[in-house]
Design a protein around this motif. Sequence first.
Motif, PDB file in Angstrom:
ATOM      1  N   GLY A 161      -9.433 -13.902   4.552  1.00 16.64           N
ATOM      2  CA  GLY A 161      -9.261 -12.327   5.313  1.00 16.64           C
ATOM      3  C   GLY A 161      -7.935 -11.808   5.174  1.00 16.64           C
ATOM      4  O   GLY A 161      -7.671 -11.057   5.742  1.00 16.64           O
ATOM      5  N   VAL A 162      -7.368 -12.156   3.712  1.00 14.20           N
ATOM      6  CA  VAL A 162      -6.140 -11.270   3.512  1.00 14.20           C
ATOM      7  C   VAL A 162      -6.544 -10.286   2.353  1.00 14.20           C
ATOM      8  O   VAL A 162      -6.682 -10.716   1.513  1.00 14.20           O
ATOM      9  N   ASP A 163      -5.985  -9.127   2.519  1.00 16.99           N
ATOM     10  CA  ASP A 163      -6.109  -8.119   1.521  1.00 16.99           C
ATOM     11  C   ASP A 163      -5.340  -8.305   0.298  1.00 16.99           C
ATOM     12  O   ASP A 163      -4.140  -8.164   0.546  1.00 16.99           O
ATOM     13  N   LEU A 164      -5.713  -8.758  -0.887  1.00 12.01           N
ATOM     14  CA  LEU A 164      -4.828  -9.115  -1.802  1.00 12.01           C
ATOM     15  C   LEU A 164      -4.046  -8.077  -2.386  1.00 12.01           C
ATOM     16  O   LEU A 164      -3.205  -8.366  -3.231  1.00 12.01           O
ATOM     17  N   ASN A 165      -4.582  -6.756  -2.272  1.00 19.57           N
ATOM     18  CA  ASN A 165      -3.538  -5.578  -2.848  1.00 19.57           C
ATOM     19  C   ASN A 165      -2.785  -5.073  -1.769  1.00 19.57           C
ATOM     20  O   ASN A 165      -2.187  -4.134  -2.065  1.00 19.57           O
ATOM     21  N   ASN A 166      -2.579  -5.768  -0.805  1.00 20.22           N
ATOM     22  CA  ASN A 166      -1.355  -5.568  -0.002  1.00 20.22           C
ATOM     23  C   ASN A 166      -0.449  -6.835   0.267  1.00 20.22           C
ATOM     24  O   ASN A 166       0.137  -6.750   1.440  1.00 20.22           O
ATOM     25  N   GLN A 167      -0.434  -7.506  -0.643  1.00 17.57           N
ATOM     26  CA  GLN A 167       0.303  -8.818  -0.695  1.00 17.57           C
ATOM     27  C   GLN A 167       1.435  -8.792  -1.262  1.00 17.57           C
ATOM     28  O   GLN A 167       2.247  -9.970  -1.644  1.00 17.57           O
ATOM     29  N   TYR A 168       2.113  -7.808  -1.909  1.00 18.23           N
ATOM     30  CA  TYR A 168       3.203  -7.658  -2.941  1.00 18.23           C
ATOM     31  C   TYR A 168       4.385  -7.262  -2.226  1.00 18.23           C
ATOM     32  O   TYR A 168       4.543  -6.410  -1.487  1.00 18.23           O
ATOM     33  N   PRO A 169       5.604  -7.801  -2.572  1.00 12.96           N
ATOM     34  CA  PRO A 169       6.946  -7.351  -2.085  1.00 12.96           C
ATOM     35  C   PRO A 169       7.493  -6.043  -2.619  1.00 12.96           C
ATOM     36  O   PRO A 169       8.518  -5.983  -3.162  1.00 12.96           O
ATOM     37  N   ALA A 170       6.594  -5.120  -2.234  1.00  4.39           N
ATOM     38  CA  ALA A 170       7.069  -3.619  -2.677  1.00  4.39           C
ATOM     39  C   ALA A 170       6.733  -2.790  -1.217  1.00  4.39           C
ATOM     40  O   ALA A 170       5.856  -2.193  -0.934  1.00  4.39           O
ATOM     41  N   ASN A 171       7.838  -2.782  -0.480  1.00  2.00           N
ATOM     42  CA  ASN A 171       8.034  -2.218   0.967  1.00  2.00           C
ATOM     43  C   ASN A 171       6.538  -3.076   2.019  1.00  2.00           C
ATOM     44  O   ASN A 171       6.040  -2.326   2.545  1.00  2.00           O
ATOM     45  N   THR A 202       1.345 -14.764   0.034  1.00  6.47           N
ATOM     46  CA  THR A 202       0.949 -16.079   0.731  1.00  6.47           C
ATOM     47  C   THR A 202      -0.388 -16.531   0.088  1.00  6.47           C
ATOM     48  O   THR A 202      -0.607 -17.798   0.151  1.00  6.47           O
ATOM     49  N   GLU A 203      -1.063 -15.635  -0.777  1.00  2.00           N
ATOM     50  CA  GLU A 203      -2.508 -16.231  -1.098  1.00  2.00           C
ATOM     51  C   GLU A 203      -2.265 -16.691  -2.512  1.00  2.00           C
ATOM     52  O   GLU A 203      -1.529 -15.831  -3.205  1.00  2.00           O
ATOM     53  N   PRO A 204      -2.967 -17.609  -2.823  1.00  4.27           N
ATOM     54  CA  PRO A 204      -3.125 -18.126  -4.327  1.00  4.27           C
ATOM     55  C   PRO A 204      -3.366 -17.038  -5.406  1.00  4.27           C
ATOM     56  O   PRO A 204      -2.887 -17.065  -6.532  1.00  4.27           O
ATOM     57  N   GLU A 205      -4.422 -16.267  -4.969  1.00  2.48           N
ATOM     58  CA  GLU A 205      -4.752 -15.314  -5.945  1.00  2.48           C
ATOM     59  C   GLU A 205      -3.734 -14.359  -6.486  1.00  2.48           C
ATOM     60  O   GLU A 205      -3.280 -13.799  -7.345  1.00  2.48           O
ATOM     61  N   ALA A 206      -3.144 -13.635  -5.344  1.00  2.88           N
ATOM     62  CA  ALA A 206      -1.713 -12.760  -5.269  1.00  2.88           C
ATOM     63  C   ALA A 206      -0.622 -13.390  -6.032  1.00  2.88           C
ATOM     64  O   ALA A 206      -0.065 -12.866  -6.980  1.00  2.88           O
ATOM     65  N   MET A 260      -1.334 -13.839 -10.009  1.00  3.69           N
ATOM     66  CA  MET A 260      -1.395 -12.415 -10.497  1.00  3.69           C
ATOM     67  C   MET A 260       0.319 -12.211 -10.687  1.00  3.69           C
ATOM     68  O   MET A 260       0.779 -11.570 -11.854  1.00  3.69           O
ATOM     69  N   ALA A 261       1.205 -12.478  -9.767  1.00  4.78           N
ATOM     70  CA  ALA A 261       2.575 -12.317  -9.802  1.00  4.78           C
ATOM     71  C   ALA A 261       3.272 -12.870 -10.784  1.00  4.78           C
ATOM     72  O   ALA A 261       3.965 -12.442 -11.609  1.00  4.78           O
ATOM     73  N   ALA A 279       2.968  -2.103  -1.121  1.00  7.25           N
ATOM     74  CA  ALA A 279       2.677  -3.457  -1.276  1.00  7.25           C
ATOM     75  C   ALA A 279       1.610  -3.767  -2.262  1.00  7.25           C
ATOM     76  O   ALA A 279       0.969  -5.045  -2.099  1.00  7.25           O
ATOM     77  N   GLY A 280       0.857  -2.838  -3.129  1.00  8.05           N
ATOM     78  CA  GLY A 280      -0.118  -3.163  -3.899  1.00  8.05           C
ATOM     79  C   GLY A 280       0.522  -3.639  -5.309  1.00  8.05           C
ATOM     80  O   GLY A 280       1.686  -3.649  -5.544  1.00  8.05           O
ATOM     81  N   TYR A 281      -0.293  -4.367  -6.079  1.00  2.80           N
ATOM     82  CA  TYR A 281       0.166  -4.882  -7.357  1.00  2.80           C
ATOM     83  C   TYR A 281       0.694  -3.757  -8.360  1.00  2.80           C
ATOM     84  O   TYR A 281       1.663  -3.919  -8.927  1.00  2.80           O
ATOM     85  N   LYS A 282       0.216  -2.551  -8.135  1.00  5.07           N
ATOM     86  CA  LYS A 282       0.734  -1.612  -9.225  1.00  5.07           C
ATOM     87  C   LYS A 282       2.266  -1.165  -8.582  1.00  5.07           C
ATOM     88  O   LYS A 282       2.942  -1.109  -9.501  1.00  5.07           O
ATOM     89  N   ASP A 283       2.230  -1.142  -7.573  1.00  3.52           N
ATOM     90  CA  ASP A 283       3.179  -0.793  -6.722  1.00  3.52           C
ATOM     91  C   ASP A 283       4.580  -1.719  -7.106  1.00  3.52           C
ATOM     92  O   ASP A 283       5.614  -1.270  -7.589  1.00  3.52           O
ATOM     93  N   TRP A 284       4.166  -2.913  -6.966  1.00  5.53           N
ATOM     94  CA  TRP A 284       5.109  -3.930  -7.222  1.00  5.53           C
ATOM     95  C   TRP A 284       5.565  -4.170  -8.523  1.00  5.53           C
ATOM     96  O   TRP A 284       6.718  -4.422  -9.085  1.00  5.53           O
ATOM     97  N   PHE A 285       4.727  -3.987  -9.606  1.00  8.86           N
ATOM     98  CA  PHE A 285       4.875  -3.924 -10.843  1.00  8.86           C
ATOM     99  C   PHE A 285       5.786  -3.080 -11.319  1.00  8.86           C
ATOM    100  O   PHE A 285       6.555  -3.269 -12.067  1.00  8.86           O
ATOM    101  N   ILE A 286       5.749  -1.544 -10.752  1.00  9.24           N
ATOM    102  CA  ILE A 286       6.610  -0.227 -11.359  1.00  9.24           C
ATOM    103  C   ILE A 286       8.025  -0.852 -10.554  1.00  9.24           C
ATOM    104  O   ILE A 286       8.824  -0.709 -11.398  1.00  9.24           O
TER     105      ILE A 286
END
Length: 395
Positions: free
Chosen positions: A248-258, A283-287, A290-291, A347-354
């Motif tokens: 129940g965790v949204d993986l595309n809201n898991q990244y340390p970008a705000n 916190t999630e293994p899938e996120a 990818m990080a 907090a998305g993957y793209k956000d964090w990557f940039i």
Amino acid sequence: MQVHVRSGDSLWNYSQWFLIPLNLIIDSNPNLNPTSMQPGQIVHIPGFTTISYRIKKDDTLWKIARRRNLSVDALLLVNPNKNPNQLSVGDVIQLPQRVISPLTNRAVPYTFSLMTSDLNKLKEIYPFIKINTIGQSVLGKPIQEIRFGKGKKKVHLDASFHANEWITSPILMEVLNTFLLSLTNGNLIRGISSMPLYNAVDLSIVPMVNPDGVDLVISGPPSAQREEVIRINKGSTDFTGWKANIRGVDLNNQYPANWEIEKERKEEKAPAPRDYPGDAPLTEPEAVAMANLARNRSFDRLLALHTQGEEFYWGYEGLEPRESRVLAEEFERVSGYKAVQYIDSHAGYKDWFIQEFRKPGFTIELGLGTNPLPLSQFREIYEEFLGIFLAALYM
């Protein structure tokens, strides 16, 4: 397809007999020394399978080779124990068969099991690709990465961060299959030769980031998690609106970008079918998988496939490089999708990557409608995304 080395054979011979680029044969056999091959060694020939053929009256290997536009040497290589002068009616031999069409129909509900089967088939036909396990899902499913190419430009694509956006996985696999077919058959894709791209790019593809969630949406909950996911889903057994991972965790809201901003303003404060960012970043293994992949590989650009909207997002907090605008304009031109620089999201993957690497990152919203998008859109989405895929490699 496998062949056994004969005395005097070379990889250059195989390239000529099977009309396969020599570099693909070399890359398909990374542990083989081309200058010291020994009789009996196995060599993998990409782009081919074998089929059985029963000898008929008046058949010879020479006649069979001529009818099928093959060299006799190609037939001898896949039939090392057959004496060409002692064939009898009814004998069964193997014939090399060039792969000229996609391996399967991917316009179907695309479960983790189907994807795994496709990956195994692709690896068998195209042994120059590598299949790496970069992590595991909550339920222990391997998160797989496909990697190939010989260039310095590192391009990454991924799909199915969100469970009910699973159509992105077969779309990405279909585009990949088109590219691999082009490499081994020498045909152009929209007027573009694939071999220069292969030589210029180191390509990374994660076709299913959230396998547990995808299977939940398509097949329903596994028995061990049934009670918990129904509770998270507010008592409903309809999982078509589920975007999160199995916890129940949204993986595309898991990244340390705000992440803290998203955590504060999201209505969901506990595990939910969508939009819950977790108790902390990563916190999630899938996120985490990818990080770690992005950190370890230092990609030059990243494309994350989502649905829906027929648009894509290419900026984050003014941190995107100038190159991003050039790519965005080309993506817009070849797909017809709307290029959007900024949206109020974090907090998305793209956000964090940039933010992390100051490299071009894109969230591509494929198709139009309500998730999960119907498979009737598959071919249209494929055509729209194919242009973006090619531009991401050649620009």
